[in-house]
Design a protein around this motif. Structure first.
Motif, PDB file in Angstrom:
ATOM      1  N   ALA A   5       4.244   6.400  15.137  1.00 55.60           N
ATOM      2  CA  ALA A   5       3.126   7.219  15.511  1.00 55.60           C
ATOM      3  C   ALA A   5       2.090   7.659  14.554  1.00 55.60           C
ATOM      4  CB  ALA A   5       3.756   8.498  16.299  1.00 55.60           C
ATOM      5  N   ALA A   6       2.801   7.705  13.224  1.00 53.15           N
ATOM      6  CA  ALA A   6       1.921   8.237  12.321  1.00 53.15           C
ATOM      7  C   ALA A   6       1.145   7.185  11.324  1.00 53.15           C
ATOM      8  CB  ALA A   6       2.711   9.133  11.268  1.00 53.15           C
ATOM      9  N   LYS A   7       1.630   6.162  11.393  1.00 50.93           N
ATOM     10  CA  LYS A   7       1.175   5.056  10.615  1.00 50.93           C
ATOM     11  C   LYS A   7       0.781   3.873  11.233  1.00 50.93           C
ATOM     12  CE  LYS A   7       1.546   5.112   6.269  1.00 50.93           C
ATOM     13  NZ  LYS A   7       0.496   5.208   5.426  1.00 50.93           N
ATOM     14  N   GLY A   8       1.317   3.344  12.561  1.00 54.63           N
ATOM     15  CA  GLY A   8       1.110   2.174  13.244  1.00 54.63           C
ATOM     16  C   GLY A   8       1.816   0.985  13.092  1.00 54.63           C
ATOM     17  N   PHE A   9       2.953   1.288  12.165  1.00 57.86           N
ATOM     18  CA  PHE A   9       4.171   0.280  12.077  1.00 57.86           C
ATOM     19  C   PHE A   9       5.431   0.972  11.761  1.00 57.86           C
ATOM     20  CE2 PHE A   9       3.309   1.055   7.398  1.00 57.86           C
ATOM     21  CZ  PHE A   9       1.708   1.063   7.354  1.00 57.86           C
ATOM     22  N   ARG A  62       6.965  -3.603  14.549  1.00 55.55           N
ATOM     23  CA  ARG A  62       5.909  -3.847  13.433  1.00 55.55           C
ATOM     24  C   ARG A  62       6.177  -3.902  12.033  1.00 55.55           C
ATOM     25  NH1 ARG A  62       2.251  -5.028  12.118  1.00 55.55           N
ATOM     26  NH2 ARG A  62       0.608  -3.186  11.758  1.00 55.55           N
ATOM     27  N   LYS A 123     -14.169  -4.566  -5.356  1.00 55.09           N
ATOM     28  CA  LYS A 123     -14.950  -3.572  -5.493  1.00 55.09           C
ATOM     29  C   LYS A 123     -16.094  -3.448  -6.565  1.00 55.09           C
ATOM     30  CE  LYS A 123     -12.996  -0.560  -2.371  1.00 55.09           C
ATOM     31  NZ  LYS A 123     -13.618   0.055  -1.550  1.00 55.09           N
TER      32      LYS A 123
ATOM     33  N   GLU B  62     -17.353  -0.216   3.837  1.00 61.23           N
ATOM     34  CA  GLU B  62     -17.061   0.373   2.613  1.00 61.23           C
ATOM     35  C   GLU B  62     -18.406   1.114   2.028  1.00 61.23           C
ATOM     36  OE1 GLU B  62     -15.101  -2.448   0.044  1.00 61.23           O
ATOM     37  OE2 GLU B  62     -13.801  -2.771   1.640  1.00 61.23           O
ATOM     38  N   ARG B  94      -5.458   8.792  14.311  1.00 58.47           N
ATOM     39  CA  ARG B  94      -4.048   8.699  13.708  1.00 58.47           C
ATOM     40  C   ARG B  94      -4.218   9.078  12.090  1.00 58.47           C
ATOM     41  NH1 ARG B  94      -0.956   3.597  15.027  1.00 58.47           N
ATOM     42  NH2 ARG B  94      -0.079   4.883  16.787  1.00 58.47           N
ATOM     43  N   GLY B 307      -4.178   6.818   2.393  1.00 56.14           N
ATOM     44  CA  GLY B 307      -3.018   6.015   2.889  1.00 56.14           C
ATOM     45  C   GLY B 307      -3.705   5.098   3.688  1.00 56.14           C
ATOM     46  N   ASP B 308      -2.577   4.030   4.393  1.00 58.04           N
ATOM     47  CA  ASP B 308      -3.268   3.026   5.224  1.00 58.04           C
ATOM     48  C   ASP B 308      -2.550   3.491   6.591  1.00 58.04           C
ATOM     49  OD1 ASP B 308      -0.711   2.130   4.396  1.00 58.04           O
ATOM     50  OD2 ASP B 308      -1.446   0.061   4.427  1.00 58.04           O
ATOM     51  N   TYR B 309      -3.522   3.180   7.480  1.00 54.29           N
ATOM     52  CA  TYR B 309      -3.002   3.229   8.900  1.00 54.29           C
ATOM     53  C   TYR B 309      -3.544   2.010   9.846  1.00 54.29           C
ATOM     54  CZ  TYR B 309      -3.219   8.145   6.724  1.00 54.29           C
ATOM     55  OH  TYR B 309      -3.284   8.882   6.055  1.00 54.29           O
ATOM     56  N   CYS B 310      -2.579   1.802  10.741  1.00 54.95           N
ATOM     57  CA  CYS B 310      -3.162   0.575  11.590  1.00 54.95           C
ATOM     58  C   CYS B 310      -3.197   1.323  12.890  1.00 54.95           C
ATOM     59  CB  CYS B 310      -1.861  -0.552  11.641  1.00 54.95           C
ATOM     60  SG  CYS B 310      -1.795  -1.221  10.219  1.00 54.95           S
ATOM     61  N   LEU B 321      -5.978  -5.640  15.895  1.00 60.61           N
ATOM     62  CA  LEU B 321      -5.469  -4.639  15.072  1.00 60.61           C
ATOM     63  C   LEU B 321      -6.445  -4.326  14.043  1.00 60.61           C
ATOM     64  CD1 LEU B 321      -2.585  -3.425  13.923  1.00 60.61           C
ATOM     65  CD2 LEU B 321      -3.061  -5.281  12.275  1.00 60.61           C
ATOM     66  N   ARG B 323      -6.939  -2.118  10.501  1.00 62.78           N
ATOM     67  CA  ARG B 323      -6.231  -1.281   9.484  1.00 62.78           C
ATOM     68  C   ARG B 323      -7.130  -0.511   8.713  1.00 62.78           C
ATOM     69  NH1 ARG B 323      -1.712  -1.543   6.203  1.00 62.78           N
ATOM     70  NH2 ARG B 323      -0.657  -3.143   7.588  1.00 62.78           N
ATOM     71  N   VAL B 325      -7.788   1.853   5.238  1.00 66.44           N
ATOM     72  CA  VAL B 325      -7.088   2.465   4.015  1.00 66.44           C
ATOM     73  C   VAL B 325      -8.217   3.462   3.541  1.00 66.44           C
ATOM     74  CG1 VAL B 325      -6.637   1.847   1.939  1.00 66.44           C
ATOM     75  CG2 VAL B 325      -6.398  -0.034   3.444  1.00 66.44           C
ATOM     76  N   PRO B 332     -14.859   5.081   4.105  1.00 71.09           N
ATOM     77  CA  PRO B 332     -13.532   4.153   3.997  1.00 71.09           C
ATOM     78  C   PRO B 332     -13.483   3.262   2.767  1.00 71.09           C
ATOM     79  CG  PRO B 332     -14.852   3.960   6.261  1.00 71.09           C
ATOM     80  CD  PRO B 332     -15.574   4.655   5.292  1.00 71.09           C
ATOM     81  N   TYR B 333     -12.111   3.191   2.344  1.00 71.24           N
ATOM     82  CA  TYR B 333     -11.687   2.440   1.305  1.00 71.24           C
ATOM     83  C   TYR B 333     -11.636   0.923   1.601  1.00 71.24           C
ATOM     84  CZ  TYR B 333     -10.047   0.964  -3.101  1.00 71.24           C
ATOM     85  OH  TYR B 333     -10.073   0.404  -4.578  1.00 71.24           O
ATOM     86  N   ARG B 334     -11.199   0.784   2.701  1.00 67.85           N
ATOM     87  CA  ARG B 334     -11.011  -0.482   3.321  1.00 67.85           C
ATOM     88  C   ARG B 334     -11.020  -0.365   4.885  1.00 67.85           C
ATOM     89  NH1 ARG B 334     -11.334  -5.234   4.292  1.00 67.85           N
ATOM     90  NH2 ARG B 334      -9.684  -6.913   4.279  1.00 67.85           N
ATOM     91  N   ARG B 336     -10.305  -3.153   8.048  1.00 65.94           N
ATOM     92  CA  ARG B 336      -9.626  -4.679   8.250  1.00 65.94           C
ATOM     93  C   ARG B 336      -9.812  -5.016   9.578  1.00 65.94           C
ATOM     94  NH1 ARG B 336      -9.193 -10.015   8.259  1.00 65.94           N
ATOM     95  NH2 ARG B 336      -6.959 -10.727   8.596  1.00 65.94           N
TER      96      ARG B 336
END
Lengths: 127, 376
Positions: A5-9, A62, A123, B62, B94, B307-310, B321, B323, B325, B332-334, B336
């Motif tokens: 729920a917090a991260k998606g995996f 996931r 970057k 970005e 999220r 952090g990263d979130y999907c 999907l 994703r 970051v 945003p840093y990234r 996807r």
């Protein structure tokens, strides 16, 4: 293990670059499907991250597998022999980040022009 | 050697030739090129050449703020843009732990499902056009136009919607919209029966699709093919059921599955999915709660925790999907995008080997590709 729920995996696995093939093989044996491969350029730490996503066609699981490589030599072995679907994702990650997938059958640009020599998602890329 | 002796003709070597399809070709629906190595009428190798409309949406993520990126989400899959906005705002919600009011979630489901029907109607018309039937397209676009009018009145755009916001949707639905959607749904039930009689039961269509372009469940798994492709191969994988999001848990709908794996199975999955989407829209309208459509107090300048979130959603073409970051900055840093058309097309080379050219074009149409969804 992380909270979906917090991260998606559910599972976030950090492995050494040499171990990604073994990790993919393990997931393959357990019936996971190829979701995506991508990169993240951590320029401040002078590293590149390669992120592999997997989902399961019959369960909610996931899984994320990630590995880090030095920016000076960004190389990881290909998992396209286990998951043919990784072929295109790795080509895309290669052209966008300049990450080389060792053993890949055809590491040519997929979305960028065929003669592209730049890696736009780095970057330090200047258009 | 006497001149009367018959000299045998040298045996013809097995010759192949390269046939170029596209990048501008009606069967590729957009700017996709296929490099086909042909042995007569049969394909020995089909290599898709992508990237003709690559716009680098991921890099654009970005160099603008989280909210400024919202219009980009409507321009990846222009036929089912709602799901893309949904995935992106839900991923940011999220990350930043933003609650969404129930009314907004129901509106998101209603608009996304309407968009799924309009997307499937375009596929239906275009796919039959590929197969040589012109008439169904005119009927399908007639129905689709009703959805586009409704969504245009609500969101301001006909295709490239930018309607969802972090914490809700940008404006509430009015009575005209609700009445219009109810009228549309009521009118679609007889249309689905009509499509079955006009098209699905047609013997020419069936001969073109049954047993053609078989894709196994194992091939789907190895390539990450999802949506109607994997559900046409006997696997009931649907993100709305597997990783339930929004309010899909509260709605009663089935996941149509056909196990043949051929073009007909994928055709039937999409036709049945339109029926299920109509059911979802009807229920969501009945259950639509009162209340606000935006969470108050969402900061104008959003800085999600690092952090990263999907976030995965079921788009019209399959698993989508996103994703993100974050490094706790305004930008945003990234970002996807894992798009369904990309993965669904990647199996074409393996699936089309040994097929006849017209059958391979039927297979291509049955994958329901949207090219900007591949090229991004």
């Amino acid at each position: 293990m992380v909270d979906h729920a917090a991260k998606g995996f559910h599972l976030d696995a950090r492995v050494r670059p040499a171990r990604v093939v073994a990790a993919a093989a393990l997931l393959d044996q357990n019936g996971f499907a190829m979701d995506a491969v991508t990169g993240v350029d951590w320029i401040a730490e002078n590293e590149m991250e390669v992120v592999y996503d997997f989902f399961h066609p019959a369960h909610v699981w996931r899984v994320v597998v990630r590995t880090r490589v030095p920016r000076s030599q960004p190389e990881v072995p290909t998992i396209s022999e286990i998951y043919p679907g990784a072929n295109w994702h790795e080509r895309e990650t290669h052209e966008f980040f300049g990450i080389a997938f060792l053993g890949h059958p055809n590491l040519t640009p997929l979305l960028l022009p065929e003669d592209a020599t730049y890696h736009p998602l780095r970057k330090d890329f200047v258009a | 050697m006497s001149t009367s002796q018959v000299i045998p003709a040298p045996e013809q070597p097995h010759e192949t030739f390269v046939l170029n399809v596209g990048p501008q070709h009606p069967a590729t629906h957009g700017v996709l090129r296929l490099k086909l190595t042909m042995d007569g009428e049969y394909i020995t190798r089909a290599e898709p050449v992508c990237g003709y409309i690559h716009r680098m949406h991921e890099k654009m993520g970005e160099n603008r703020t989280w909210a400024q990126y919202l219009p980009n989400t409507g321009r990846i899959d222009y036929l089912a843009a709602m799901a893309y906005g949904h995935a992106y705002v839900a991923a940011v919600e999220r990350a930043a732990k933003i609650e969404v009011p129930p009314r907004a979630e129901y509106i998101r489901v209603i608009t996304t499902e309407l968009n799924r029907i309009s997307s499937h109607l375009v596929w239906f018309g275009a796919f039959l056009l590929d197969l040589g039937g012109f008439t169904p397209l005119l009927y399908a676009f007639d129905d689709r136009e009703k959805i586009l009018d409704l969504l245009e009145a609500l969101t301001g755009s006909r295709l490239t919607y930018c309607y969802y916001r972090f914490g809700g949707v940008c404006n509430d639905v009015d009575d005209d919209f609700i009445r219009g959607v109810r009228e549309f749904v009521a009118g679609m039930w007889p249309r689905m029966k009509f499509y079955r009689e006009l098209v699905t039961d047609n013997i020419i269509l069936r001969k073109r699709l049954i047993g053609i372009g078989v894709i196994s469940d194992e091939m789907c798994r190895k390539y990450g093919a999802t949506g109607p492709v994997i559900r046409g191969s006997g696997v009931g994988y649907d993100v709305r059921k597997m990783e339930p999001y929004s309010v899909y848990r509260d709605l009663d709908f089935d996941v149509p599955v056909f196990s043949e794996g051929d073009c007909m199975a994928r055709y039937l999955v999409r036709m049945e999915e339109m029926v299920q989407s109509l059911r979802i829209v009807e229920q969501a309208l009945d259950k639509l709660p009162a209340g606000p459509v935006m969470t108050s107090g969402v900061p104008r300048v959003l800085k999600p925790p690092a952090g990263d979130y999907c976030f995965a959603v079921e788009a019209a073409r399959g698993r989508l999907l996103v994703r993100i970051v974050s490094d706790n900055k305004e930008i945003p840093y990234r970002v996807r995008w894992r798009t369904p058309s990309f993965c669904n097309l990647s199996l074409f080379e393996e699936a089309s080997a040994g097929m006849m050219l017209p059958d391979a074009l039927a297979l291509l149409g049955s994958l329901d590709l949207v090219i900007p969804d591949i090229d991004r």
